[in-house]
Structure formats: structure tokens, C-alpha cells
Design an enzyme around this catalytic site. Structure first.
Site, PDB file in Angstrom:
ATOM      1  N   LYS A  86      -3.653   6.517   9.053  1.00 26.87           N
ATOM      2  CA  LYS A  86      -4.963   6.832   8.483  1.00 26.87           C
ATOM      3  C   LYS A  86      -5.839   7.451   9.558  1.00 26.87           C
ATOM      4  CE  LYS A  86      -8.702   4.777   5.779  1.00 26.87           C
ATOM      5  NZ  LYS A  86      -9.199   3.568   5.090  1.00 26.87           N
ATOM      6  N   ARG A 124       0.857  -1.184   0.000  1.00 24.83           N
ATOM      7  CA  ARG A 124       0.000   0.000   0.000  1.00 24.83           C
ATOM      8  C   ARG A 124       0.892   1.232   0.000  1.00 24.83           C
ATOM      9  NH1 ARG A 124      -2.033   3.744   3.733  1.00 24.83           N
ATOM     10  NH2 ARG A 124      -4.256   4.261   3.574  1.00 24.83           N
ATOM     11  N   SER A 155     -12.382  -3.813   2.865  1.00 23.44           N
ATOM     12  CA  SER A 155     -12.521  -2.953   4.039  1.00 23.44           C
ATOM     13  C   SER A 155     -14.002  -2.789   4.354  1.00 23.44           C
ATOM     14  CB  SER A 155     -11.904  -1.573   3.768  1.00 23.44           C
ATOM     15  OG  SER A 155     -10.500  -1.646   3.698  1.00 23.44           O
TER      16      SER A 155
END
Length: 216
Positions: A135, A36, A105
Site C-alpha cells: 500500500k 484482504r 484504520s
């Protein structure tokens, strides 16, 4: 799928540094890796993805690509992880076929997990449970969702959001199969030691499964 630490990479442009730290974590026993990097250029994404795939093949661990289905196909990685603003689970499954991993998710929403299971997800991820350095979540996920999901979702459950071995422990105790972590590994002085601390959380579950498997 494995139980244990689901390692997720940070937004590092230095490929050598990324590979070195990831190697230490995989060597220590990380169960899965997700690539990611939200800010990478396409060329950097290909470079880093290829390097990480070679590493995962060496350690016989699956490599999941965050968001980028085309990159997964180009590299022949093991699967993708999609979120609320990415391609849908159904789209990813349709493109990748039945043999790849598709993670979803689901934030704090059990309805999303039900839909992901229906559409062909391989696992569902809930979070964030704790404040994250990577995040920023506008909500907090209630740990009770793990208990609820275990009762009706027949998929591995991943937990994410500010995970450390200490605060992941009660979530694993509720039945989480994988703990996704970024900062607690990649900013650690000794990444392997943190990986092993996560791994200890699952020792009891593995013993229980082994006993059940060996029962007559």
C-alpha cells in the site's frame, strides 16, 4: 484480544498457495488473520474466505474480513476491518452486533481513533510507519502517536506499513499490541521463522503482564 503478529493476506488468486502459507504462519503463532484481497471477484472472495475461516478455526485464531461486512455475516467470521472509504465503525457495529470484532484504520490521526472508540471499535490501527510494498501511503505516521494513544485510547493498538521484526521493535516498545504484516511473511522463504521473530518482540510485554496479573 491477543498480542503479536496480525497477519494480513496479499492479493493472491491462488487459494491453495494462500492457504498453505497462511497455515505455516498460524502454526508458527500468528495471533490474528485478516482476509484482504482488493481485486478478488465475489466468488473468489467467498472461496478464499471460507478456506481461511476453516484454517483459523483449526488454530483457534480470529478471522477478520477487510471491508466486506456481508461476507463476514455469510461466513460467520469473527469480525471486520474498516478504513476511511469503507462503512463506518458505527455502521459495522450496528450491523454485526456486539459480539463481533470491528477494527478501524486511523492512519496517523488520533481524532479518528477517539471517534472509533466512541463508535464501538474493538481495536484501532495506525500507519503507515514505513514504506510498504503493498500500500502506497501519501504520509508517514509519527511513532509518537502510539504513546499518545496509549494514554487515552482504551483499545488494543495495531501498527501497519512496511513492518519487519526489526523496524516493528521500537513500535512494540512504545506499546503497540499487534503488528500487522503482509509482505514480510508471504514473500519469506520460511514464513514461520519470520512469525516467530515478530513474536519475540512481545515476550517482554507478556512477562510483565503475567507478573502484574499475579501480584497481590
Amino acid at each position: 484480544m491477543h498480542q503479536g503478529l496480525y497477519l494480513v493476506t496479499p492479493d493472491w488468486d491462488d487459494t491453495d498457495q494462500l492457504v498453505d502459507t497462511t497455515r505455516a504462519a498460524l502454526h508458527a503463532g500468528a495471533a490474528m488473520l485478516q482476509y484482504r484481497h482488493k481485486g478478488a471477484s465475489p466468488s473468489l472472495r467467498r472461496e478464499q474466505g471460507a478456506a481461511l475461516l476453516a484454517l483459523c478455526r483449526r488454530y483457534n485464531r480470529p478471522l477478520i474480513i477487510n471491508d466486506h461486512i456481508a461476507l463476514c455475516l455469510t461466513l460467520d467470521a469473527d469480525g471486520v476491518h474498516v478504513g476511511g472509504t469503507d462503512a463506518s465503525v458505527a455502521q459495522a457495529r450496528s450491523i454485526l452486533g456486539p459480539g463481533k470484532i470491528v477494527g478501524a484504520s486511523c492512519y496517523g490521526d488520533l481524532a479518528l481513533a477517539r471517534a472509533a472508540q466512541r463508535d464501538g471499535a474493538s481495536y484501532v490501527a495506525f500507519g503507515g510507519f514505513y514504506p510498504s510494498r503493498v500500500k502506497q501511503y501519501s504520509f508517514r505516521t509519527d511513532p509518537a502517536i502510539i504513546t499518545q494513544a496509549k494514554a487515552e485510547i482504551a483499545l488494543p493498538l495495531v501498527v501497519i506499513g512496511g513492518m519487519t521484526p526489526a523496524n516493528a521493535a521500537p513500535l512494540v516498545g512504545r506499546g503497540a499490541d499487534l503488528v500487522a504484516a503482509i509482505s514480510s511473511i508471504y514473500t519469506a522463504e520460511v514464513p514461520g521463522a519470520v512469525v516467530r521473530a515478530f513474536d519475540v518482540l512481545f515476550a517482554g510485554q507478556r512477562k510483565s503482564c503475567a507478573k502484574q496479573g499475579g501480584a497481590v
